[in-house]
Design a protein around this motif. Structure first.
Motif, PDB file in Angstrom:
ATOM      1  N   LYS A  13       5.349 -82.913 -25.309  1.00 32.45           N
ATOM      2  CA  LYS A  13       6.115 -82.477 -26.465  1.00 32.45           C
ATOM      3  C   LYS A  13       6.744 -83.707 -27.108  1.00 32.45           C
ATOM      4  N   PRO A  14       6.524 -83.915 -28.412  1.00 33.28           N
ATOM      5  CA  PRO A  14       7.046 -85.124 -29.056  1.00 33.28           C
ATOM      6  C   PRO A  14       8.567 -85.088 -29.192  1.00 33.28           C
ATOM      7  N   PHE A  15       9.167 -86.257 -29.093  1.00 29.80           N
ATOM      8  CA  PHE A  15      10.591 -86.415 -29.332  1.00 29.80           C
ATOM      9  C   PHE A  15      10.873 -86.017 -30.776  1.00 29.80           C
ATOM     10  N   ILE A  16      12.065 -85.531 -31.054  1.00 29.59           N
ATOM     11  CA  ILE A  16      12.371 -84.979 -32.385  1.00 29.59           C
ATOM     12  C   ILE A  16      12.113 -85.983 -33.508  1.00 29.59           C
ATOM     13  N   LEU A  17      12.382 -87.269 -33.285  1.00 33.70           N
ATOM     14  CA  LEU A  17      12.157 -88.255 -34.354  1.00 33.70           C
ATOM     15  C   LEU A  17      10.701 -88.690 -34.459  1.00 33.70           C
ATOM     16  N   ARG A  23      11.681 -87.174 -38.976  1.00 38.50           N
ATOM     17  CA  ARG A  23      11.722 -88.613 -39.255  1.00 38.50           C
ATOM     18  C   ARG A  23      12.107 -88.860 -40.708  1.00 38.50           C
ATOM     19  N   GLY A  24      11.540 -88.076 -41.632  1.00 33.21           N
ATOM     20  CA  GLY A  24      11.883 -88.203 -43.043  1.00 33.21           C
ATOM     21  C   GLY A  24      13.333 -87.854 -43.315  1.00 33.21           C
ATOM     22  N   VAL A  25      13.807 -86.768 -42.712  1.00 33.87           N
ATOM     23  CA  VAL A  25      15.208 -86.362 -42.898  1.00 33.87           C
ATOM     24  C   VAL A  25      16.147 -87.434 -42.367  1.00 33.87           C
ATOM     25  N   PHE A  26      15.890 -87.920 -41.167  1.00 34.53           N
ATOM     26  CA  PHE A  26      16.747 -88.925 -40.546  1.00 34.53           C
ATOM     27  C   PHE A  26      16.797 -90.198 -41.384  1.00 34.53           C
ATOM     28  N   ASN A  27      15.640 -90.688 -41.818  1.00 31.48           N
ATOM     29  CA  ASN A  27      15.603 -91.918 -42.605  1.00 31.48           C
ATOM     30  C   ASN A  27      16.272 -91.752 -43.959  1.00 31.48           C
ATOM     31  N   GLY A  28      16.109 -90.575 -44.582  1.00 32.64           N
ATOM     32  CA  GLY A  28      16.773 -90.325 -45.855  1.00 32.64           C
ATOM     33  C   GLY A  28      18.284 -90.308 -45.723  1.00 32.64           C
ATOM     34  N   VAL A  29      18.793 -89.668 -44.681  1.00 35.27           N
ATOM     35  CA  VAL A  29      20.238 -89.615 -44.452  1.00 35.27           C
ATOM     36  C   VAL A  29      20.790 -91.001 -44.140  1.00 35.27           C
ATOM     37  N   VAL A  30      20.081 -91.747 -43.324  1.00 35.09           N
ATOM     38  CA  VAL A  30      20.541 -93.096 -42.977  1.00 35.09           C
ATOM     39  C   VAL A  30      20.585 -93.977 -44.222  1.00 35.09           C
ATOM     40  N   LEU A  31      19.568 -93.900 -45.074  1.00 42.31           N
ATOM     41  CA  LEU A  31      19.584 -94.706 -46.302  1.00 42.31           C
ATOM     42  C   LEU A  31      20.758 -94.312 -47.189  1.00 42.31           C
ATOM     43  N   ARG A  57      23.527 -90.733 -56.828  1.00 48.38           N
ATOM     44  CA  ARG A  57      22.426 -91.702 -56.802  1.00 48.38           C
ATOM     45  C   ARG A  57      21.963 -91.970 -55.376  1.00 48.38           C
ATOM     46  N   ALA A  58      22.903 -92.114 -54.446  1.00 48.21           N
ATOM     47  CA  ALA A  58      22.538 -92.367 -53.050  1.00 48.21           C
ATOM     48  C   ALA A  58      21.789 -91.180 -52.449  1.00 48.21           C
ATOM     49  N   VAL A  59      22.214 -89.968 -52.790  1.00 43.24           N
ATOM     50  CA  VAL A  59      21.531 -88.777 -52.273  1.00 43.24           C
ATOM     51  C   VAL A  59      20.114 -88.678 -52.833  1.00 43.24           C
ATOM     52  N   VAL A  60      19.953 -88.951 -54.122  1.00 45.28           N
ATOM     53  CA  VAL A  60      18.619 -88.899 -54.727  1.00 45.28           C
ATOM     54  C   VAL A  60      17.711 -89.957 -54.096  1.00 45.28           C
ATOM     55  N   TYR A  61      18.214 -91.167 -53.938  1.00 51.46           N
ATOM     56  CA  TYR A  61      17.416 -92.210 -53.285  1.00 51.46           C
ATOM     57  C   TYR A  61      17.075 -91.812 -51.851  1.00 51.46           C
ATOM     58  N   GLY A  62      18.024 -91.214 -51.143  1.00 48.32           N
ATOM     59  CA  GLY A  62      17.771 -90.767 -49.777  1.00 48.32           C
ATOM     60  C   GLY A  62      16.698 -89.694 -49.712  1.00 48.32           C
ATOM     61  N   VAL A  68       9.017 -89.941 -48.877  1.00 46.49           N
ATOM     62  CA  VAL A  68       7.968 -90.957 -48.681  1.00 46.49           C
ATOM     63  C   VAL A  68       7.722 -91.190 -47.192  1.00 46.49           C
ATOM     64  N   ILE A  69       8.779 -91.299 -46.411  1.00 49.20           N
ATOM     65  CA  ILE A  69       8.631 -91.494 -44.973  1.00 49.20           C
ATOM     66  C   ILE A  69       7.964 -90.284 -44.335  1.00 49.20           C
ATOM     67  N   TYR A  70       8.318 -89.076 -44.788  1.00 50.00           N
ATOM     68  CA  TYR A  70       7.687 -87.857 -44.282  1.00 50.00           C
ATOM     69  C   TYR A  70       6.178 -87.884 -44.534  1.00 50.00           C
TER      70      TYR A  70
END
Length: 95
Positions: A13-17, A23-31, A57-62, A68-70
């Motif tokens: 079973k893959p790790f959640i990230l 992975r896309g959600v996590f990277n967007g929030v971190v950005l 602007r930060a939320v839209v970029y995230g 894109v990461i997704y």
């Protein structure tokens, strides 16, 4: 022996990230948080107050970066599955 007959070829079973969506959600929030922190702390320029427009602007970029990461992670996962399937077929043909 504990009676476990697990081999290295079984699916785990893959790790959640490791899942494309998370992975896309996590990277967007971190950005998003990194952009807001950089502005508030003045890491990339003079420190300034964070306004509603900056948050927007930060939320839209995230969201865009997360999408894109997704898509990249999804593409990579599909490519790896195809490679595993091709390798499995090749090893079956060799036997």
């Amino acid at each position: 022996m504990s009676g476990d007959d697990k081999t290295g070829t079984e699916e785990r079973k893959p790790f959640i990230l490791e899942r494309p969506l998370w992975r896309g959600v996590f990277n967007g929030v971190v950005l998003c948080l990194l952009m807001l922190g950089a502005q508030a702390q003045g890491w990339l320029g003079p420190s300034s107050e964070v306004t509603g427009g900056d948050v927007y602007r930060a939320v839209v970029y995230g969201v865009v970066f997360g999408a894109v990461i997704y898509l990249y992670a999804l593409w990579r996962q599909k490519r790896q599955e195809k490679a595993r399937a091709a390798a499995a077929v090749e090893t079956r043909d060799d036997d």
